[in-house]
Design an enzyme around this catalytic site. Structure first.
Site, PDB file in Angstrom:
ATOM      1  N   ASP A   1      -1.834  -1.238   6.228  1.00  0.00           N
ATOM      2  CA  ASP A   1      -1.927  -0.753   7.599  1.00  0.00           C
ATOM      3  C   ASP A   1      -2.974  -1.474   8.440  1.00  0.00           C
ATOM      4  O   ASP A   1      -3.349  -1.024   9.496  1.00  0.00           O
ATOM      5  CB  ASP A   1      -2.132   0.755   7.637  1.00  0.00           C
ATOM      6  CG  ASP A   1      -3.453   1.155   7.009  1.00  0.00           C
ATOM      7  OD1 ASP A   1      -4.278   0.256   6.750  1.00  0.00           O
ATOM      8  OD2 ASP A   1      -3.655   2.352   6.785  1.00  0.00           O
TER       9      ASP A   1
ATOM     10  N   ASP B   1       0.865  -1.146   0.000  1.00  0.00           N
ATOM     11  CA  ASP B   1       0.000   0.000   0.000  1.00  0.00           C
ATOM     12  C   ASP B   1       0.924   1.224   0.000  1.00  0.00           C
ATOM     13  O   ASP B   1       2.048   1.137   0.467  1.00  0.00           O
ATOM     14  CB  ASP B   1      -0.840  -0.076   1.278  1.00  0.00           C
ATOM     15  CG  ASP B   1      -1.723   1.117   1.437  1.00  0.00           C
ATOM     16  OD1 ASP B   1      -2.301   1.533   0.430  1.00  0.00           O
ATOM     17  OD2 ASP B   1      -1.824   1.630   2.558  1.00  0.00           O
TER      18      ASP B   1
END
Lengths: 124, 830
Positions: free
Chosen positions: B591, B379
């Site tokens: 995350d 990401d």
């Protein structure tokens, strides 16, 4: 004469060992208590019954009756289910889960020396 | 050796009296070790004289009177000495061994029990009724019985110690917690037991003190050493509002913080829990070892029987004795003692070690599979970048010397600071992230930030303010020119935008003076981590919801192989599945909260960030420090651990594979070599010892000292389906709203979701994903229930577990949730 006796004994023993260790084991079916399938498993140098058969889809309660102390059997680990339960000596400890689909759920003691199996069959 | 063990035992006792939280397993293990030592002492004391006189009786004649030798070699004396060894010292081996045979699941103890029983029974016959045996075969084997049992006990003791030793890695974590805490009660500071700190308390931390629990700083500034939790060696500066973690150590400053989490909710407690679970989980490779041992034991017994039979048929006289000795040797050397510990020992050491540098493996399976990943998907925001905008450029637009500036450095710096100070003052009332970034930069340069005397913000374009009597405008080009300011340096804006930054123009009293740029900066070690991963032969893909210009700029900066931009969070899991269907083993780094579905869809999910519940639940690996270097360490450690396990299995089986034919007498016809049962016993002990020593090499693993090895990965034929109910049916494709794509950037195309599982009652589960977490994307389904712990909606059919409380059955998305529920059902049950 002696030779023949020895060979015969060896053959018989071999056959007996193969049968003893590899013959299919009878699975003990879990009892129904309402919606829950309950099996009582004695822990003493091994699990008896060693194979428990349950049906998929309904909750299972395994009651581990530990009749010994010492390190090996002090934990029961269902690695597939992520369950690691301490079994206090000379007490009965329950492990509960609900198998979703047919298959085999092996379990073992903390040191992975004693082995047991929950065989999950389709709802009959 | 016994001496060392006694000392270790004492040390452990001391550790225990030091009032560390103790767990049942460890105290039981310690009792076990004590009992083993007692039995081993008895075995050694009684075996040594028998052994010495039986083996070296003839050579001792010169030093020892004949009478003593005669006495010591008397079978009845030997019987008296060895009987306690057989029955007292050997008791745990015999009990376990025979019981396992009765249960038809023989294991290593069964082999030793059989072997020693055969030797003992034979020797007993020699002693009591020698006339039944041929004259040649009237030699007892008591010393073998004693030696085998003693060596076996040494092996067991080593194993028990090794297990306790790895328990120490958890104890070390527990030991990080301080005993006392200084809190504010009724306006005064009081020292209380750390256990008694409650959420909401204000804790006072002085220089050098250890933080007792988790919380948020309310006053003061200091740097805190978080290395014990994150593995990050640089202390981290904590301002007001920053979160702090228990067990970390304050350096030189002083501060106060409000307690948010105590007891089992703290990050430390969660880490301990996770490590414990991982250490007891089973690696898939172990199933193979289990399967082999199931066949191994009966096989060995059969080989022993036929060894005897063949010696009897064609062996030299005394046939019975040779046959028996060989059969016993086969039984003893075959003992796969080391097999039981070969895998778990390496797994426990590796996972414990990983926790030390801030990498938390959720299971042994994760540890094993991390090695196999060939593609790492990352990401962007918060993973590769810091996830927070920062001021990156200050470009002065001095008409005298052009945008590049030809002033001296000091003078230039002064000018920059002046601009920064007035802009920060103008922005000081704004909540905009851009304003925050500029103010943060001004604070870092220790500039005096004032207050504007007037302030007016135009949403989405800029603001005007009155600072120190001057009119300040900050905003985009349109806003500035719209306010009547002449601005000619558009190329500066274009250049900054191309670099993935957000530029703003500053005008003072109607003249454009500077351009400031703000960007989400790449973490300092992201590029290094990506380079290291590429060095190891891995493919790096960046997956982001951001636009292409920014993504391309960041991707180029850190050197990823491929950028997939414009992907909305809910589509990330699909992209992961696509990559898996290209035949790759895919790891996703994200995350944990936004990326939970993608983490679950990947072969291995790495959650970045502190140990929050969500992250731990949906990820296979949690990187506490937030640095991408954690991925590199995980890959290295996984490779090292699996190599170690293979070596261990080699040692465990290798000794047996070589030893059995020799023990059976295969070498006798050629060299007249036979394996004495005692030597067989020694070989067996060496096998255990090699495994223990080899596994302990993992303790020396240093993530910074690994030599990268490029691995060539093979593409696997695989088909994986994301069989979750599609949440976005009829949604426009994420790419449609995007501008035309540059060549090197691959944009998401409209793509229909996998057809399988599109029916409404399909369980919300990712195909082939073996994780405990099932993410539900369809909230409208009738028979779904809510996990009371995490609040996730799940299907009872596919729930990872269920528990009853007050007559109601609760279902859980994962074992972790079930465990939390079991700890305190009343807390979660509604």
């Amino acid at each position: 004469m002696g030779n023949i006796v020895v060979v015969i004994i060896a053959v018989v023993l071999t056959a007996a060992i193969v049968w003893y260790f590899f013959a299919p084991r009878k699975a003990a079916a879990a009892n129904r208590q309402g919606a829950v399938q309950v099996a009582h498993i004695v822990v003493k140098g091994g699990y008896s019954p060693q194979v428990v058969e349950v049906q998929a889809g309904s909750p299972v309660r395994l009651e581990f009756d530990r009749q010994e102390d010492g390190e090996c059997s002090s934990h029961v680990v269902f690695s597939d289910l992520g369950i690691d339960r301490t079994l206090p000596a000379f007490q009965t400890t329950s492990v509960e889960f609900t198998p979703s689909k047919p298959g085999e759920i092996p379990y073992a003691c903390g040191m992975n020396m004693l082995h047991g199996l929950v065989r999950v069959v389709a709802k009959g | 050796m016994i001496e060392t063990m006694k000392r270790t035992d004492e040390a452990l006792q001391n550790a225990r009296t030091a009032n560390l939280a103790d767990d049942d397993g460890d105290s039981e293990r310690r009792r076990e070790i004590k009992a083993l030592i007692r039995r081993l002492v008895v075995a050694v004391v009684f075996t040594v004289p028998v052994f010495v006189f039986a083996m070296f009786g003839m050579w001792l004649r010169t030093f020892v009177p004949m009478g003593v030798i005669d006495f010591m070699t008397n079978p009845w004396v030997q019987l008296a000495l060895i009987t306690p060894v057989m029955f007292y010292s050997g008791w745990p081996i015999h009990r376990t061994g025979w019981l396992a045979l009765v249960h038809r699941s023989p294991e290593m103890n069964s082999l030793v029990a059989l072997g020693t029983a055969a030797s003992y029974g034979y020797s007993l016959a020699v002693t009591a009724v020698p006339e039944l045996l041929p004259a040649m075969a009237r030699e007892p084997y008591y010393e073998s019985v004693g030696t085998i049992i003693s060596l076996m006990l040494v092996g067991q003791l080593l194993e028990a110690r090794a297990r306790l030793g790895t328990g120490e890695s958890i104890r070390a974590l527990i030991g990080l917690k301080p005993r006392t805490a200084r809190v504010v009660r009724d306006g005064t500071e009081v020292a209380i037991d750390a256990e008694k700190v409650k959420p909401g308390d204000i804790v006072v931390i002085r220089p050098g003190e250890k933080l007792p629990v988790d919380g948020v700083v309310v006053a003061g500034v200091s740097s805190v050493d978080e290395s014990m939790i994150t593995g990050e060696s640089m202390p981290v500066t904590k301002h007001e509002g920053d979160t702090v973690t228990g067990a970390t150590i304050n350096t030189t400053g002083a501060f106060r913080y409000r307690v948010t989490r105590v007891g089992s909710d703290t990050v430390l407690a969660q880490i301990i829990d996770l490590v414990r679970t991982a250490q007891t989980s089973k690696a898939p490779i172990q199933r193979l070892a289990d399967k082999i041992s199931g066949f191994f034991v009966p096989g060995v017994i059969i080989v022993a029987i036929w060894t005897f039979a063949i010696w009897w048929l064609i062996g030299p006289a005394p046939r019975g004795v040779h046959g028996l000795v060989s059969a016993v040797a086969v039984l003893v050397i075959a003992c796969p003692c080391a097999l039981g510990i070969a895998t778990p020992l390496s797994v426990t050491i590796s996972t414990g070690k990983a926790a030390r540098f801030g990498v938390l493996f959720r299971s042994a399976e994760a540890l094993q599979n991390t090695r196999r990943i060939d593609t790492v998907v990352m990401d962007k925001t918060g993973t590769i970048t810091r996830g927070k905008p920062e001021l990156t450029d200050v470009v002065m637009l001095d008409p005298a010397d052009g945008p590049s500036g030809r002033h001296g450095d000091a003078k230039r710096q002064e000018k920059e600071n002046h601009i920064l100070r007035i802009v920060a003052s103008a922005e000081s009332l704004s909540e905009h992230p851009l304003a925050q970034a500029i103010m943060e930069a001004a604070k870092q340069r220790n500039l005096d930030i004032g207050q504007p005397s007037s302030f007016q913000a135009t949403a989405g374009s800029g603001l005007s303010a009155q600072v120190e009597g001057r009119r300040i405008l900050v905003g985009n080009e349109a806003f500035i020119t719209g306010s009547g300011v002449i601005f000619t340096a558009s190329e500066v804006l274009d250049r900054l935008a191309d670099e993935g930054k957000t530029p703003v123009v500053v005008a003072v009293d109607g003249a454009a003076v500077a351009v400031l740029a703000v960007a989400d900066m790449v973490k300092p070690d992201s590029a290094k981590a990506i380079a290291e991963l590429k060095q190891r032969g891995l493919n790096i893909v960046m997956l982001t919801g951001d636009n292409q210009t920014t993504s391309k700029a960041v991707g180029g900066q850190v050197g990823v192989d491929r950028v997939i931009a414009g992907v909305r969070p809910e589509h990330k899991a699909e992209r992961i599945v696509d990559l898996r269907n290209e035949g790759r083993m895919v790891a996703m780094v994200g995350d944990g909260i936004n990326d939970a579905p993608a983490l679950a869809a990947a072969d291995i999910g790495f959650a970045i960030g502190t140990g929050t519940d969500v992250a731990i639940e949906s990820a296979d690996v949690t990187l506490v420090s937030g640095s991408l270097m954690g991925v590199v360490s995980s890959v290295d450690l996984s490779r090292a651990a699996m190599r170690n396990i293979s070596q261990n299995l080699g040692f465990a089986f290798g000794y047996n594979a070589l030893g059995i034919p020799v023990a059976a007498g295969a070498l006798y016809p050629i060299w007249h070599v036979m394996l004495n049962p005692m030597i067989a016993g020694a070989a067996m002990a060496f096998s255990s010892l090699s495994v223990v020593l080899n596994a302990n090499r993992l303790r020396a693993f240093d993530p910074n000292a690994v030599k990268p090895r490029r691995v060539r990965f093979k593409r696997h034929e695989r088909h994986v389906e994301l069989d979750a109910q599609s949440p976005q049916e009829g949604d426009p494709s994420p790419a449609e709203s995007l501008p035309a794509e540059p060549d090197s950037v691959q944009t998401t195309q409209a793509r229909s979701v996998s057809s399988v599982g599109a029916s409404s009652d399909a369980p919300a589960k990712y195909g082939q994903s073996t994780k405990g977490t099932t993410m539900d994307m369809d909230m409208n389904n009738g028979n779904k229930v809510k996990d009371p712990v995490c609040g996730m909606t799940i299907d009872p059919e596919s729930a990872a577990g269920s528990q009853e409380h007050n007559g109601r059955t609760y279902y859980f998305c994962s074992a972790g949730c079930a465990e939390n529920f079991a700890k305190d059902p009343a807390k979660y049950a509604d």
